[in-house]
Write an enzyme that holds these catalytic residues in place. Structure first.
Site, PDB file in Angstrom:
ATOM      1  N   LYS A 110      13.287 -39.045 -31.950  1.00 48.72           N
ATOM      2  CA  LYS A 110      12.268 -39.260 -32.986  1.00 48.72           C
ATOM      3  C   LYS A 110      12.259 -40.708 -33.491  1.00 48.72           C
ATOM      4  O   LYS A 110      11.212 -41.232 -33.847  1.00 48.72           O
ATOM      5  CB  LYS A 110      12.456 -38.296 -34.154  1.00 48.72           C
ATOM      6  CG  LYS A 110      12.111 -36.860 -33.769  1.00 48.72           C
ATOM      7  CD  LYS A 110      11.765 -35.983 -34.941  1.00 48.72           C
ATOM      8  CE  LYS A 110      11.242 -34.651 -34.419  1.00 48.72           C
ATOM      9  NZ  LYS A 110      10.878 -33.697 -35.409  1.00 48.72           N
ATOM     10  N   LYS A 154       9.310 -30.244 -25.006  1.00 41.77           N
ATOM     11  CA  LYS A 154       9.097 -28.973 -25.708  1.00 41.77           C
ATOM     12  C   LYS A 154       7.808 -29.007 -26.529  1.00 41.77           C
ATOM     13  O   LYS A 154       7.380 -30.071 -26.988  1.00 41.77           O
ATOM     14  CB  LYS A 154      10.308 -28.623 -26.575  1.00 41.77           C
ATOM     15  CG  LYS A 154      10.389 -29.401 -27.847  1.00 41.77           C
ATOM     16  CD  LYS A 154      11.236 -28.670 -28.883  1.00 41.77           C
ATOM     17  CE  LYS A 154      11.060 -29.374 -30.212  1.00 41.77           C
ATOM     18  NZ  LYS A 154      11.207 -28.572 -31.370  1.00 41.77           N
ATOM     19  N   LYS A 172       5.087 -29.236 -33.125  1.00 39.08           N
ATOM     20  CA  LYS A 172       4.004 -29.306 -34.111  1.00 39.08           C
ATOM     21  C   LYS A 172       3.445 -30.705 -34.208  1.00 39.08           C
ATOM     22  O   LYS A 172       2.250 -30.905 -34.243  1.00 39.08           O
ATOM     23  CB  LYS A 172       4.547 -28.942 -35.508  1.00 39.08           C
ATOM     24  CG  LYS A 172       4.825 -27.512 -35.746  1.00 39.08           C
ATOM     25  CD  LYS A 172       5.278 -27.362 -37.196  1.00 39.08           C
ATOM     26  CE  LYS A 172       6.671 -26.802 -37.297  1.00 39.08           C
ATOM     27  NZ  LYS A 172       7.756 -27.768 -37.352  1.00 39.08           N
TER      28      LYS A 172
HETATM   29  N1  AQP Z   1       9.002 -25.330 -28.357  1.00 35.94           N
HETATM   30  C1  AQP Z   1       9.795 -24.495 -28.995  1.00 35.94           C
HETATM   31  N2  AQP Z   1      10.272 -23.397 -28.365  1.00 35.94           N
HETATM   32  C2  AQP Z   1      11.059 -22.513 -29.013  1.00 35.94           C
HETATM   33  N3  AQP Z   1      11.442 -22.654 -30.299  1.00 35.94           N
HETATM   34  C3  AQP Z   1      10.991 -23.735 -30.961  1.00 35.94           C
HETATM   35  N4  AQP Z   1      11.158 -24.164 -32.226  1.00 35.94           N
HETATM   36  C4  AQP Z   1      10.476 -25.314 -32.409  1.00 35.94           C
HETATM   37  N5  AQP Z   1       9.849 -25.665 -31.272  1.00 35.94           N
HETATM   38  C5  AQP Z   1      10.142 -24.696 -30.357  1.00 35.94           C
HETATM   39  C6  AQP Z   1      11.954 -23.467 -33.213  1.00 35.94           C
HETATM   40  O1  AQP Z   1      11.138 -23.284 -34.351  1.00 35.94           O
HETATM   41  C7  AQP Z   1      11.941 -23.395 -35.514  1.00 35.94           C
HETATM   42  C8  AQP Z   1      11.323 -24.350 -36.469  1.00 35.94           C
HETATM   43  O2  AQP Z   1      11.397 -25.645 -36.027  1.00 35.94           O
HETATM   44  P1  AQP Z   1      11.310 -26.848 -37.068  1.00 35.94           P
HETATM   45  O3  AQP Z   1      10.028 -26.847 -37.736  1.00 35.94           O
HETATM   46  O4  AQP Z   1      12.465 -26.840 -37.972  1.00 35.94           O
HETATM   47  O5  AQP Z   1      11.512 -28.125 -36.229  1.00 35.94           O
HETATM   48  P2  AQP Z   1      11.343 -28.416 -34.753  1.00 35.94           P
HETATM   49  O6  AQP Z   1      12.336 -27.697 -33.920  1.00 35.94           O
HETATM   50  O7  AQP Z   1      11.431 -29.907 -34.651  1.00 35.94           O
HETATM   51  O8  AQP Z   1       9.877 -27.856 -34.463  1.00 35.94           O
HETATM   52  P3  AQP Z   1       8.639 -28.599 -33.916  1.00 35.94           P
HETATM   53  O9  AQP Z   1       7.563 -27.609 -33.755  1.00 35.94           O
HETATM   54  O10 AQP Z   1       9.005 -29.398 -32.719  1.00 35.94           O
HETATM   55  O11 AQP Z   1       8.228 -29.533 -35.095  1.00 35.94           O
HETATM   56  P4  AQP Z   1       8.181 -31.103 -35.215  1.00 35.94           P
HETATM   57  O12 AQP Z   1       7.100 -31.519 -34.283  1.00 35.94           O
HETATM   58  O13 AQP Z   1       7.865 -31.345 -36.630  1.00 35.94           O
HETATM   59  O14 AQP Z   1       9.499 -31.663 -34.817  1.00 35.94           O
HETATM   60  C9  AQP Z   1      13.334 -23.801 -35.078  1.00 35.94           C
HETATM   61  O15 AQP Z   1      14.151 -22.657 -35.058  1.00 35.94           O
HETATM   62  C10 AQP Z   1      13.112 -24.328 -33.698  1.00 35.94           C
HETATM   63  O16 AQP Z   1      14.244 -24.181 -32.888  1.00 35.94           O
END
Ligand code: AQP
Length: 337
Positions: A118, A200, A203
């Site tokens: 990041k 992956k 969001k």
């Molecule tokens: N692609 C994914 N596949 C499976 N699980 C996922 N999680 C996130 N992306 C995937 C799981 O969702 C939960 C919440 O995640 P988060 O919001 O705390 O942060 P993250 O993992 O960084 O999720 P994002 O969607 O990728 O958000 P951004 O873009 O903001 O960084 C966690 O349990 C995560 O494992």
């Protein structure tokens, strides 16, 4: 042990964008399924969401926080069984983070792969982004959590939390922090981007790249478009162990959303051309999201109800977090107020 004989589970999602199918199958769907078995606490981790301040639009941020909370309920998190609250409503998270900051070696934080990816080469990256794992450790340790359901991507942060808790317990015996275990779902642990299966689904990426993710509130037409244009290859390979990354991603999603076993899926789709798999995936995805979207619509007209749930959740959360924080403060030698 929390709540009589039940072990305690804690997890959260950042309100950094529209929740996607990866957040659902990798996290919230699992949470909904374990509410009877565990003492479950689910938080909207809004303090984590400001670690990339450039992405914050205050008006939209407020709406996103409430959208995530409403989606928890719409996805089946039941406030009669689980504690649901906003992280920023429980000030113990911030104080715990300060104490743990002083006990966490900086080198451990620089090793975190999420920070490296990041931060990239951005020189103006905020201190909060580096500190993200300490805030996450605070979230987990404040509740004497036994298990943390997370996707594969968050496993390193749970390892960090365990190491930090062990270090604190060694330095200050009275802290008695509970060492948590990760709970990784068997399928859907890492849903990849539809437009690029080497990264992956996320969001924040979905905010700028159409076709990257399936949003939980997407219309059937949007879902169809995203899946039908998902990246595949020029083969006809629909076996789990042999498929290329794009097709494997579609197979994994189909497995978790259809509930069918792998042998049946391979028998249906192998050697058939990927159009058939994609169409079937469109159907199961729309069917899985329909009841969630209907419930979400009901909740948008019930903001007072949602506010009450979050207030009660924060109250219960504080009743657990405050004694843990007091235990650490006492173990470190602070004077009780
Ligand atoms: N692609 C994914 N596949 C499976 N699980 C996922 N999680 C996130 N992306 C995937 C799981 O969702 C939960 C919440 O995640 P988060 O919001 O705390 O942060 P993250 O993992 O960084 O999720 P994002 O969607 O990728 O958000 P951004 O873009 O903001 O960084 C966690 O349990 C995560 O494992």
């Amino acid at each position: 042990m929390a709540d009589g004989q039940k072990q305690r589970v804690f997890s959260g999602v950042q309100p950094t964008g529209k929740l996607h199918i990866g957040n659902y199958v990798g996290a919230i769907k699992q949470w909904a399924g374990i509410q009877d078995q565990y003492d479950t606490i689910f938080c909207v981790v809004d303090l984590h969401a400001v670690t990339i301040p450039e992405a914050i639009d205050p008006k939209q941020f407020r709406a996103k926080i409430l959208e995530v909370a409403a989606l928890y309920l719409a996805c089946g998190i039941d406030p009669a069984k689980s504690t649901i609250f906003l992280q920023s409503h429980v000030p113990e998270h911030s104080e715990m983070t300060w104490l743990l900051n002083c006990l966490a070696p900086l080198g451990w934080l620089y090793r975190m792969t999420q920070f490296k990816s990041k931060a990239g080469t951005n020189e103006s990256v905020g201190t909060g982004l580096l500190d993200y794992p300490v805030l996450m450790a605070s979230d987990i340790l404040l509740y004497d959590t036994n298990k943390v359901p997370v996707g594969e991507d968050q496993k390193q942060h749970i390892e960090f939390t365990r190491d930090l808790a062990q270090r604190v317990n060694t330095m200050f015996a009275g802290a008695k922090l509970v060492i948590p275990d990760p709970m990784i779902p068997p399928a859907g642990a890492r849903v990849m981007g539809l437009d690029d299966a080497t990264a992956k689904m996320s969001k924040s990426t979905a905010e700028t790249r159409k076709g990257h993710a399936i949003g939980l509130l997407d219309t059937p037409a949007q879902i169809k478009k995203a899946i039908m244009s998902a990246q595949t290859d020029s083969e006809n390979e629909a076996r789990f162990d042999h498929a290329g990354p794009g097709v494997r991603n579609l197979l994994d999603l189909y497995e978790v959303l259809s509930g069918q076993d792998r042998a049946a899926i391979e028998a249906e789709f192998h050697g058939q051309g990927y159009g058939k798999l994609k169409k079937a995936l469109v159907e199961v995805t729309i069917a899985a999201l329909e009841p969630i979207q209907a419930r979400y619509q009901e909740l948008t007209g019930a903001q007072d109800y949602l506010g009450d749930i979050l207030r009660q959740g924060a109250e219960r959360a504080r009743s657990i977090a405050a004694p843990t924080l007091a235990r650490l403060r006492d173990a470190m030698g602070f004077v009780a107020p």
